[in-house]
Motif scaffolding. Structure first.
Motif, mmCIF file in Angstrom:
data_model
loop_
_atom_site.group_PDB
_atom_site.id
_atom_site.type_symbol
_atom_site.label_atom_id
_atom_site.label_comp_id
_atom_site.label_asym_id
_atom_site.label_seq_id
_atom_site.Cartn_x
_atom_site.Cartn_y
_atom_site.Cartn_z
ATOM 1 N N SER A 103 4.199 5.238 4.874
ATOM 2 C CA SER A 103 4.345 5.915 4.779
ATOM 3 C C SER A 103 2.877 6.289 5.298
ATOM 4 C CB SER A 103 4.538 7.061 4.022
ATOM 5 O OG SER A 103 4.270 8.703 3.737
ATOM 6 N N TYR A 104 2.346 7.146 4.507
ATOM 7 C CA TYR A 104 0.490 7.230 4.702
ATOM 8 C C TYR A 104 -0.385 5.791 4.712
ATOM 9 C CZ TYR A 104 -3.914 9.029 5.426
ATOM 10 O OH TYR A 104 -6.133 9.238 5.958
ATOM 11 N N GLY A 105 0.534 5.392 4.178
ATOM 12 C CA GLY A 105 0.025 3.833 3.341
ATOM 13 C C GLY A 105 0.284 3.396 4.510
ATOM 14 N N ALA A 106 1.949 3.154 5.602
ATOM 15 C CA ALA A 106 1.357 2.330 6.698
ATOM 16 C C ALA A 106 0.389 2.439 7.635
ATOM 17 C CB ALA A 106 3.116 2.724 7.782
ATOM 18 N N LYS A 107 -0.164 4.173 7.979
ATOM 19 C CA LYS A 107 -1.502 4.345 8.999
ATOM 20 C C LYS A 107 -2.552 3.471 8.017
ATOM 21 C CE LYS A 107 -4.184 8.239 10.076
ATOM 22 N NZ LYS A 107 -4.169 9.536 10.315
ATOM 23 N N VAL A 108 -2.577 3.725 6.966
ATOM 24 C CA VAL A 108 -3.469 2.833 6.579
ATOM 25 C C VAL A 108 -3.348 1.371 6.970
ATOM 26 C CG1 VAL A 108 -4.858 2.270 4.830
ATOM 27 C CG2 VAL A 108 -4.299 4.963 4.554
ATOM 28 N N ALA A 109 -2.550 0.885 7.030
ATOM 29 C CA ALA A 109 -1.762 -1.079 6.793
ATOM 30 C C ALA A 109 -2.625 -0.931 8.477
ATOM 31 C CB ALA A 109 -0.935 -1.584 6.814
ATOM 32 N N SER A 110 -1.845 -0.538 9.800
ATOM 33 C CA SER A 110 -2.105 -0.113 10.879
ATOM 34 C C SER A 110 -3.627 -1.236 11.113
ATOM 35 C CB SER A 110 -2.149 0.218 11.346
ATOM 36 O OG SER A 110 -2.670 1.064 11.566
ATOM 37 N N GLU A 111 -4.305 -0.208 9.735
ATOM 38 C CA GLU A 111 -6.274 0.496 10.741
ATOM 39 C C GLU A 111 -7.367 -1.369 9.366
ATOM 40 O OE1 GLU A 111 -10.069 0.696 11.256
ATOM 41 O OE2 GLU A 111 -8.292 1.751 12.356
ATOM 42 N N PHE A 112 -5.821 -1.497 8.499
ATOM 43 C CA PHE A 112 -6.537 -2.441 7.038
ATOM 44 C C PHE A 112 -6.331 -4.036 8.355
ATOM 45 C CE2 PHE A 112 -5.108 -4.614 3.517
ATOM 46 C CZ PHE A 112 -6.549 -5.595 3.452
ATOM 47 N N ALA A 113 -5.539 -3.670 8.205
ATOM 48 C CA ALA A 113 -4.632 -5.181 9.408
ATOM 49 C C ALA A 113 -5.553 -5.413 10.762
ATOM 50 C CB ALA A 113 -3.382 -5.347 9.668
ATOM 51 N N LEU A 156 1.138 -1.419 0.319
ATOM 52 C CA LEU A 156 -0.242 -0.474 -0.263
ATOM 53 C C LEU A 156 0.489 1.164 -0.366
ATOM 54 C CD1 LEU A 156 -2.983 -0.985 3.331
ATOM 55 C CD2 LEU A 156 -2.572 -1.503 0.363
ATOM 56 N N GLN A 157 0.145 2.113 -1.068
ATOM 57 C CA GLN A 157 1.512 3.203 -0.711
ATOM 58 C C GLN A 157 1.272 4.527 -0.544
ATOM 59 O OE1 GLN A 157 3.496 2.361 -3.682
ATOM 60 N NE2 GLN A 157 5.337 4.192 -2.333
ATOM 61 N N GLY A 158 1.627 5.716 -0.002
ATOM 62 C CA GLY A 158 0.959 6.429 0.861
ATOM 63 C C GLY A 158 0.367 7.543 -0.119
ATOM 64 N N GLY A 159 0.439 9.248 0.284
ATOM 65 C CA GLY A 159 0.395 9.852 0.003
ATOM 66 C C GLY A 159 -0.698 10.599 1.301
ATOM 67 N N PRO A 160 -2.106 10.371 1.276
ATOM 68 C CA PRO A 160 -2.728 9.727 0.277
ATOM 69 C C PRO A 160 -3.219 9.986 -0.766
ATOM 70 C CG PRO A 160 -4.436 10.719 2.007
ATOM 71 C CD PRO A 160 -2.409 11.152 2.308
ATOM 72 N N GLY A 161 -3.031 9.036 -1.729
ATOM 73 C CA GLY A 161 -3.658 9.394 -3.333
ATOM 74 C C GLY A 161 -1.863 9.213 -4.543
ATOM 75 N N ILE A 214 -2.211 -2.484 -4.628
ATOM 76 C CA ILE A 214 -3.335 -1.904 -4.230
ATOM 77 C C ILE A 214 -3.511 -0.630 -4.713
ATOM 78 C CG2 ILE A 214 -5.853 -2.187 -3.667
ATOM 79 C CD1 ILE A 214 -4.555 -4.664 -1.793
ATOM 80 N N ASP A 215 -4.280 0.256 -5.672
ATOM 81 C CA ASP A 215 -4.686 1.049 -5.986
ATOM 82 C C ASP A 215 -5.607 1.708 -4.912
ATOM 83 O OD1 ASP A 215 -2.729 1.736 -7.496
ATOM 84 O OD2 ASP A 215 -4.111 1.818 -9.574
ATOM 85 N N GLN A 216 -5.236 2.347 -4.215
ATOM 86 C CA GLN A 216 -5.909 2.722 -2.700
ATOM 87 C C GLN A 216 -5.388 4.224 -2.189
ATOM 88 O OE1 GLN A 216 -4.585 2.886 1.071
ATOM 89 N NE2 GLN A 216 -2.868 2.928 0.040
#
Length: 409
Positions: free
Chosen positions: A160-170, A67-72, A107-109
């Motif tokens: 990056s921001y994708g790590a923040k997303v990854a934590s919630e996703f997991a 998962l890439q960061g950004g977000p975007g 995944i483009d998210q």
């Protein structure tokens, strides 16, 4: 078994292998497509089956989600071509590609990023919980298409921001699906944004990149970020964070590697994805790829500066997942200094074990490439000579880190 029959069996096995994938852009078997994660919201993925030899089936190797960061920012472009996919931005083979040893799913998210899209009546996600929910819905659709992966060990990576997303996703995936999720890996993580911002001036002053006066200006501007956050003015805090970044960038300092400038690849990514990749994957010309979506970022501007420390604590305390934190020591925007600070603030039962654990060197070919420290289910990796994009910044160290994933049962 006769020699002729043996040849038929080998040929059949090869056909079974390639029937699971398609020829896309670059080497190896691939698959790609859109999954509707909510009404009017279609998330794009690009799967690369492992090219590793000496395995009878790709399902014998784990699956990594990136998962890439950004977000975007789009995983299928920068994460793939810029960091860890089988070929690089110049369409040259990448010897350090993760696809050698793992199946890799880009995944483009969030929705609206890269080739992912929303219908006109569908709104963008506005917070981390919504992003996690969309990704869980995506995985349900992905497992329906690729049932064999339900039984394959899964490792989630977010940068990056994708790590923040990854934590919630997991956290959500652990509770809502039957996947074999093993670990969540936070690369250059944007987990405590304020600590990150407050570290920038201190680091630059310490290495002699700025003088006392500029440090004072950066420090005052950084304090204002915190003041705005205390008043719950989250979008204003995000804008103030950019003010701090502009002070630093005006000195010719790259926030993604404070020792040397990194290339802005947005134009190259767009040309690649809207050109030869679109043709190879036979995607509609109505889909306009953008390596970075300002619309997506703006929709999350009120969430951008919010910390995810509680989510990481829940992963450590409420699940059996391995939590790996990977930090490039030349990264400024998500600095190692700030990462170490927020790890110390985590409240969980393994805190004492982690604090007292020894830090060990990561040695590759008699050279120290970094360090690691493990306590309970938490491991921190310090990676030398790498900035924000750790996989390409120090591929040798990253390869050693990936070996630890394959060792987890």
């Amino acid at each position: 078994m006769s020699r002729a029959l043996s040849c038929i069996v080998v040929l059949f096995a090869h056909l079974v292998w390639i029937s699971h994938g398609r020829r896309g852009y670059g080497p190896g078997e691939q698959d790609w497509g859109h999954i509707e994660v909510r009404p009017g919201g279609y998330m794009f993925y690009w799967l690369f089956y492992t090219t590793g030899g000496n395995i009878p089936n790709y399902a014998d190797r784990p699956l990594i989600i990136w998962l890439q960061g950004g977000p975007g920012s789009a995983s299928t472009s920068y994460g793939n071509f810029g960091e860890l996919g089988p070929i690089d931005m110049d369409s040259q083979m990448r010897h350090s590609t993760w696809v050698k040893d793992f199946n890799v799913l880009f995944i483009d998210q969030p929705l609206g990023t890269g080739f992912s899209y929303l219908d006109n009546h569908t709104k963008c996600s506005e917070n981390n919980r919504e992003l996690g929910k969309d990704l869980v819905s995506f995985m349900n659709g992905f497992y329906s298409r690729h049932r064999v992966f339900q039984k394959v060990p899964l490792h989630i990576f977010g940068q990056s921001y994708g790590a923040k997303v990854a934590s919630e996703f997991a956290l959500q995936l652990q509770n809502e699906t039957t996947s074999k999720l093993i670990s969540v890996n936070l690369v250059s993580p944007w987990i405590s944004p304020l600590l990150s911002v407050m570290s920038w001036g201190r680091i630059l002053l310490t290495i002699g990149a700025i003088d006392d006066q500029l440090y004072s200006d950066i420090h005052e501007a950084s304090l204002e970020v915190g003041h705005l956050m205390k008043r719950n003015l989250w979008s204003d805090a995000t804008n103030q964070m950019f003010t701090v970044q502009r002070l630093i960038a005006a000195q010719g300092i790259d926030l993604y590697n404070f020792m040397e400038p990194t290339e802005n690849t947005e134009l190259r990514e767009n040309q690649l994805m809207n050109g030869p990749v679109r043709v190879a994957l036979n995607l509609s010309e109505s889909l306009q790829f953008e390596s970075f979506s300002n619309v997506v970022f703006e929709s999350l501007s009120s969430d951008f500066m919010k910390a995810a420390l509680t989510t990481v604590e829940q992963l450590l305390e409420g699940t059996s997942l391995k939590v790996n934190i990977i930090s490039g020591q030349l990264d400024l925007i998500c600095s190692t200094l700030s990462t170490v600070h927020w790890i110390k603030r985590l409240k969980w039962s393994g805190r004492g074990a982690y604090s007292s654990a020894p830090r060990e060197a990561i040695i590759v070919r008699d050279k120290i490439e970094g360090f690691q420290k493990t306590g309970g289910t938490l491991t921190m990796f310090w990676v030398k000579n790498a900035g924000h994009s750790v996989p390409v910044g120090n591929a040798r160290a990253m390869s050693e880190i990936l070996k630890t994933l394959r060792a987890i049962k």
